[in-house]
Motif scaffolding. Sequence first.
Motif, PDB file in Angstrom:
ATOM      1  N   ALA A  28       0.863  -1.189   0.000  1.00  0.00           N
ATOM      2  CA  ALA A  28       0.000   0.000   0.000  1.00  0.00           C
ATOM      3  C   ALA A  28       0.892   1.230   0.000  1.00  0.00           C
ATOM      4  O   ALA A  28       2.115   1.134   0.181  1.00  0.00           O
ATOM      5  CB  ALA A  28      -0.932   0.003   1.206  1.00  0.00           C
ATOM      6  N   GLU A  65      -1.131   4.740  -9.124  1.00  0.00           N
ATOM      7  CA  GLU A  65      -2.176   3.774  -9.460  1.00  0.00           C
ATOM      8  C   GLU A  65      -1.885   3.043 -10.773  1.00  0.00           C
ATOM      9  O   GLU A  65      -2.510   2.010 -11.053  1.00  0.00           O
ATOM     10  CB  GLU A  65      -3.537   4.468  -9.524  1.00  0.00           C
ATOM     11  CG  GLU A  65      -3.711   5.441 -10.651  1.00  0.00           C
ATOM     12  CD  GLU A  65      -5.015   6.226 -10.557  1.00  0.00           C
ATOM     13  OE1 GLU A  65      -5.764   5.981  -9.590  1.00  0.00           O
ATOM     14  OE2 GLU A  65      -5.260   7.085 -11.417  1.00  0.00           O
ATOM     15  N   LYS A  71      -1.864  -1.991  -3.867  1.00  0.00           N
ATOM     16  CA  LYS A  71      -3.270  -2.337  -3.641  1.00  0.00           C
ATOM     17  C   LYS A  71      -4.096  -1.139  -3.208  1.00  0.00           C
ATOM     18  O   LYS A  71      -5.210  -0.944  -3.681  1.00  0.00           O
ATOM     19  CB  LYS A  71      -3.352  -3.452  -2.586  1.00  0.00           C
ATOM     20  CG  LYS A  71      -4.764  -3.932  -2.318  1.00  0.00           C
ATOM     21  CD  LYS A  71      -4.774  -5.035  -1.277  1.00  0.00           C
ATOM     22  CE  LYS A  71      -6.198  -5.509  -0.997  1.00  0.00           C
ATOM     23  NZ  LYS A  71      -6.241  -6.546   0.064  1.00  0.00           N
ATOM     24  N   ASP A  72      -3.590  -0.369  -2.275  1.00  0.00           N
ATOM     25  CA  ASP A  72      -4.332   0.772  -1.738  1.00  0.00           C
ATOM     26  C   ASP A  72      -3.432   2.006  -1.693  1.00  0.00           C
ATOM     27  O   ASP A  72      -2.231   1.893  -1.445  1.00  0.00           O
ATOM     28  CB  ASP A  72      -4.841   0.479  -0.316  1.00  0.00           C
ATOM     29  CG  ASP A  72      -5.846  -0.653  -0.278  1.00  0.00           C
ATOM     30  OD1 ASP A  72      -6.859  -0.548  -0.994  1.00  0.00           O
ATOM     31  OD2 ASP A  72      -5.601  -1.639   0.439  1.00  0.00           O
ATOM     32  N   GLN A  95      -8.426   5.513  -9.061  1.00  0.00           N
ATOM     33  CA  GLN A  95      -8.872   4.262  -8.478  1.00  0.00           C
ATOM     34  C   GLN A  95      -8.029   3.912  -7.249  1.00  0.00           C
ATOM     35  O   GLN A  95      -6.902   4.348  -7.104  1.00  0.00           O
ATOM     36  CB  GLN A  95      -8.761   3.127  -9.514  1.00  0.00           C
ATOM     37  CG  GLN A  95      -9.500   3.393 -10.819  1.00  0.00           C
ATOM     38  CD  GLN A  95     -11.004   3.429 -10.645  1.00  0.00           C
ATOM     39  OE1 GLN A  95     -11.554   2.675  -9.828  1.00  0.00           O
ATOM     40  NE2 GLN A  95     -11.678   4.294 -11.395  1.00  0.00           N
ATOM     41  N   ARG A  96      -8.622   3.111  -6.363  1.00  0.00           N
ATOM     42  CA  ARG A  96      -7.933   2.549  -5.189  1.00  0.00           C
ATOM     43  C   ARG A  96      -7.468   3.636  -4.215  1.00  0.00           C
ATOM     44  O   ARG A  96      -6.485   3.469  -3.508  1.00  0.00           O
ATOM     45  CB  ARG A  96      -6.734   1.679  -5.605  1.00  0.00           C
ATOM     46  CG  ARG A  96      -7.041   0.675  -6.699  1.00  0.00           C
ATOM     47  CD  ARG A  96      -5.990  -0.391  -6.854  1.00  0.00           C
ATOM     48  NE  ARG A  96      -4.645   0.071  -7.054  1.00  0.00           N
ATOM     49  CZ  ARG A  96      -4.129   0.383  -8.233  1.00  0.00           C
ATOM     50  NH1 ARG A  96      -4.863   0.313  -9.325  1.00  0.00           N
ATOM     51  NH2 ARG A  96      -2.860   0.759  -8.336  1.00  0.00           N
ATOM     52  N   SER A  98      -8.096   6.092  -0.929  1.00  0.00           N
ATOM     53  CA  SER A  98      -8.840   6.317   0.308  1.00  0.00           C
ATOM     54  C   SER A  98      -8.331   7.609   0.943  1.00  0.00           C
ATOM     55  O   SER A  98      -7.136   7.908   0.876  1.00  0.00           O
ATOM     56  CB  SER A  98      -8.658   5.138   1.277  1.00  0.00           C
ATOM     57  OG  SER A  98      -9.145   3.938   0.716  1.00  0.00           O
ATOM     58  N   LYS A 125     -12.582  -0.975   3.588  1.00  0.00           N
ATOM     59  CA  LYS A 125     -12.086  -1.688   2.410  1.00  0.00           C
ATOM     60  C   LYS A 125     -10.570  -1.872   2.466  1.00  0.00           C
ATOM     61  O   LYS A 125      -9.983  -2.478   1.575  1.00  0.00           O
ATOM     62  CB  LYS A 125     -12.466  -0.926   1.137  1.00  0.00           C
ATOM     63  CG  LYS A 125     -11.868   0.469   1.048  1.00  0.00           C
ATOM     64  CD  LYS A 125     -12.301   1.167  -0.217  1.00  0.00           C
ATOM     65  CE  LYS A 125     -11.706   2.580  -0.298  1.00  0.00           C
ATOM     66  NZ  LYS A 125     -12.118   3.269  -1.534  1.00  0.00           N
TER      67      LYS A 125
END
Length: 442
Positions: A28, A65, A71-72, A95-96, A98, A125
């Motif tokens: 991440a 990304e 992944k995050d 995308q992805r 947070s 998530k």
Amino acid sequence: MEPGPAAAPAPAPAPAPAPAPAPAPAVAAVLPAGGSGERMGVPTPKQFCPVLERPLISYTLQALESVCWIKDIVVAVTGENMEAMKGIIQKYQHQRISLVAAGVTRHRSIFNGLKALAEDQPDSKLSKPEVVIIHDAVRPFVEEDVLLKVVTAAKEHGAAGAIRPLVSTVISPSADGCLDHSLDRARHRASEMPQAFLFDVIYEAYQQCSDYDLEFGTECLQLALKYGHVHAKLVEGSPDLWKVTYKRDLYAAESIIKERISQHICIVMDTKDENHVGHHLEEILKNELNHVKVTSGALCPAGRDLEQIILEQCYSYVCVNVMSPDFEKTRRLLNMLEESNLSILYPVVVISVYFLDYKSVPFDQKMENLMQIKEYAKEVKKRNILLCGLLIYYPQVFCSGKTMQLLMEEQNLQASLRQGATIIATLIKERNSGLVGQLLVA
């Protein structure tokens, strides 16, 4: 007694199955983006300053990304900028991502990002990664190979960070403002981003560090050493890892981005006649711009080459038209580009080129029709497509007449095409929205 047939050789033992590759670590990234940009000298925090009308942080998110094994991506932003950040994510289709609340300092923002990854709540998530990357929101040019190097080194050593040679010698002044001592530049390096850590190493370090570290510290590798006793592996970084800090850096970033998206030009023509003047223009562009990839595509329904070129993310198009009273070919190209959503991330330049025999067609006879380009340009500008026109005067060189006259007309044609190629190259390189809708003449 005759010998019997030779016995068949025993079958070779089956090779042992190859060992299964080690599973890739779950990775991440955390981006602290709560800075105020005081050194930039502008009211907008630098991570939200526009570069080609797009916020700087969006380029950094795009770089991260695009790496499929991250992944995050957790971004720490202040409450006052939370809605703006959500708008950026939606507009540029990131995308992805947070979002978490930023702290009052860089380290506190990073700590908040790590907490979001560590908590692993049932309704979240996010899940705890094995390795976490920490990067700056205002370093947009990070490449996957550097990210992979620091992640690989972090998995082996517990922590890793990119470094670069010092550009200037570092000195230490005395209390009265005089030189106390200087550092040997050859023995020291500048700490850059990205950095990567085993998640447990850096998270436990942040949990243990003092308020003083959280308030005044700037180096994550130092926290891993001080509280986790982990000696980070230092990885040589690329020159593109520099940080946008001052206003002049925004212009440098814009120049780099323009250069990168101007390396591919597509010439759109329906004719395959090699004697067509459009093909002469294509050859001159290839010769004049030998460092740029120049390809051709067709608008015919059966031709898929243009669709493939768009998929390859070409951001520069030269649409060669016959002299006609409408913009049908250019309009079809614009429709294809709009449907592809290619212009969401970068401005797409479209140059509609017209050839005019100045002996057979008066200049003002077609000008009114050509000026329609202004209306088309206004509409597609809303979708980040920069449309302008180019009118190239040329004589029909294959007409009857004296040899000397034909030679002079051929020379005039070549001069017009070279001037047209120069204009095209400049429009593509500069991507100046101030020229949108203009009809230039070569």
